[in-house]
Write a protein that holds these residues in place. Structure first.
Motif, short mmCIF file in Angstrom:
data_model
loop_
_atom_site.label_atom_id
_atom_site.label_comp_id
_atom_site.label_asym_id
_atom_site.label_seq_id
_atom_site.Cartn_x
_atom_site.Cartn_y
_atom_site.Cartn_z
N VAL A 144 26.07 -26.71 29.05
CA VAL A 144 26.90 -26.49 27.86
C VAL A 144 27.56 -25.13 28.00
N VAL A 145 28.88 -25.12 28.11
CA VAL A 145 29.61 -23.86 28.25
C VAL A 145 29.84 -23.28 26.86
N LYS A 146 29.47 -22.01 26.70
CA LYS A 146 29.61 -21.34 25.41
C LYS A 146 30.80 -20.40 25.44
N ALA A 147 31.53 -20.38 24.35
CA ALA A 147 32.66 -19.47 24.20
C ALA A 147 32.27 -18.33 23.27
N VAL A 148 32.54 -17.12 23.70
CA VAL A 148 32.31 -15.93 22.88
C VAL A 148 33.67 -15.54 22.30
N LEU A 149 33.80 -15.61 20.98
CA LEU A 149 35.10 -15.45 20.33
C LEU A 149 35.11 -14.27 19.37
N ALA A 150 36.26 -13.63 19.28
CA ALA A 150 36.56 -12.70 18.20
C ALA A 150 37.33 -13.49 17.17
N MET A 151 36.67 -13.87 16.08
CA MET A 151 37.28 -14.76 15.10
C MET A 151 38.37 -14.01 14.31
N THR A 152 39.52 -14.64 14.21
CA THR A 152 40.62 -14.08 13.41
C THR A 152 40.85 -14.87 12.13
N ALA A 153 40.28 -16.06 12.05
CA ALA A 153 40.33 -16.91 10.86
C ALA A 153 39.21 -17.94 11.02
N ALA A 154 38.98 -18.72 9.98
CA ALA A 154 37.89 -19.70 10.05
C ALA A 154 38.14 -20.76 11.10
N ASP A 155 39.40 -21.01 11.43
CA ASP A 155 39.72 -22.11 12.33
C ASP A 155 40.17 -21.66 13.72
N ARG A 156 40.02 -20.38 14.05
CA ARG A 156 40.48 -19.93 15.37
C ARG A 156 39.92 -18.56 15.73
N GLY A 157 39.98 -18.25 17.01
CA GLY A 157 39.55 -16.95 17.48
C GLY A 157 40.07 -16.68 18.88
N ARG A 158 40.05 -15.41 19.25
CA ARG A 158 40.47 -14.99 20.60
C ARG A 158 39.24 -14.95 21.49
N ALA A 159 39.34 -15.55 22.66
CA ALA A 159 38.19 -15.65 23.56
C ALA A 159 37.94 -14.32 24.28
N LEU A 160 36.71 -13.87 24.21
CA LEU A 160 36.29 -12.68 24.94
C LEU A 160 35.61 -13.04 26.25
N TYR A 161 34.89 -14.17 26.25
CA TYR A 161 34.17 -14.58 27.46
C TYR A 161 33.74 -16.03 27.31
N PHE A 162 33.42 -16.65 28.45
CA PHE A 162 32.81 -17.98 28.50
C PHE A 162 31.61 -17.88 29.42
N THR A 163 30.53 -18.57 29.08
CA THR A 163 29.32 -18.43 29.89
C THR A 163 28.47 -19.69 29.83
N ARG A 164 27.66 -19.88 30.88
CA ARG A 164 26.62 -20.91 30.88
C ARG A 164 25.27 -20.34 30.45
N SER A 165 25.20 -19.04 30.30
CA SER A 165 23.94 -18.37 30.00
C SER A 165 23.54 -18.56 28.54
N THR A 166 22.29 -18.23 28.24
CA THR A 166 21.78 -18.31 26.88
C THR A 166 22.40 -17.21 26.02
N LEU A 167 22.80 -17.58 24.81
CA LEU A 167 23.30 -16.61 23.85
C LEU A 167 22.26 -16.43 22.74
N TYR A 168 22.05 -15.18 22.34
CA TYR A 168 21.02 -14.86 21.37
C TYR A 168 21.64 -14.42 20.04
N GLY A 169 20.80 -14.34 19.01
CA GLY A 169 21.25 -13.86 17.71
C GLY A 169 21.48 -14.99 16.73
N ASP A 170 21.80 -14.60 15.51
CA ASP A 170 21.93 -15.56 14.42
C ASP A 170 23.34 -16.09 14.22
N ALA A 171 24.30 -15.54 14.91
CA ALA A 171 25.69 -15.99 14.73
C ALA A 171 25.88 -17.38 15.32
#
Length: 243
Positions: A144-171
């Protein structure tokens, strides 16, 4: 100038499921099902960029348009670019949506959301889509490829990174959907560049674009589509249609 055209790259020599564009799903080849979903998005013409004559024949026998491209092209992006040059050499279309042919049930609204995002965000070189994780297991699954986004609105965001690694945190964790919209200049630059270090490390070609400085934006959609990469995926797709 018209805004977008949809191009679906397809070839028979898939490693995990050879011949998958022509795999039967409920009486239609998988590539034809993807074609129908793209047509239903109603954002512009739809063309299949085929690496094999059998795919061209299947698409045209169902009333679609297909271009035979060089089977030796190294990637789907290169195949999309070759087909685009063949069908639109004068540059009538500002953007091209690269839709994977192994998404037979992709929601047409997802395709339209990527085109709309690109039309509304002038700084977007490449548009794509994400959906909320299906379960917490997605966070640790390297498939599962995860996208790390800087959200600019509820329906979109600018991509900062994509990864196969585990992402942590509550977001929220955004699951990446492999649909790409390219502005023509961005596609030309991308295809001309060699694979980048991060791309080779993560085996994700979109990281090449980020390393090149291209801007990727993602539209948030309701659900990730079924993607058929293996025989078990194909059986799941058939079962999904039957149910």
């Amino acid at each position: 100038m018209s805004f977008a055209i949809v191009v679906i790259p397809a070839r028979m020599a898939a490693q995990r499921l050879p011949g998958k564009p022509l795999a039967d799903i409920g009486g239609l080849p998988m590539i034809v099902r993807a074609l129908r979903q793209a047509e239903a998005a109603d954002i512009g013409p739809v063309v299949v960029a085929a690496g094999d004559a059998e795919i061209v024949e299947a698409v045209e026998s169902h009333g679609g348009r297909s271009i035979l491209t060089d089977p030796g092209l190294p990637s789907g992006s290169d195949r999309v670019r070759a087909a685009l040059q063949a069908v639109d050499p004068e540059g009538q279309f500002e953007a091209v949506i690269n839709l994977q042919g192994d998404m037979p049930f992709v929601d047409p609204a997802t395709i339209a959301a990527v085109a709309r995002l690109m039309a509304e965000e002038p700084d977007c070189d490449i548009g794509t889509a994400v959906a909320m994780e299906a379960s917490t297991g997605d966070r640790t699954n390297p498939d599962v490829v995860k996208a790390v986004l800087a959200m600019t609105a509820a329906d979109r965001g600018r991509a900062l990174y994509f990864t196969r690694s585990t992402l942590y945190g509550d977001a929220p964790v955004w699951r990446h959907i492999g649909i790409y919209g390219y502005r023509r200049a961005a596609l030309d630059r991308f295809c001309a560049a060699p694979p980048s270090p991060l791309e080779r490390r993560e085996k994700l070609e979109q990281l090449r674009a980020l390393e090149m400085g291209l801007s990727i934006w993602a539209a948030v959609v309701d659900q990730a589509p079924i993607s058929v990469d293996s025989p078990s995926d194909l059986e799941a797709a058939r079962a999904s249609l039957a149910s």
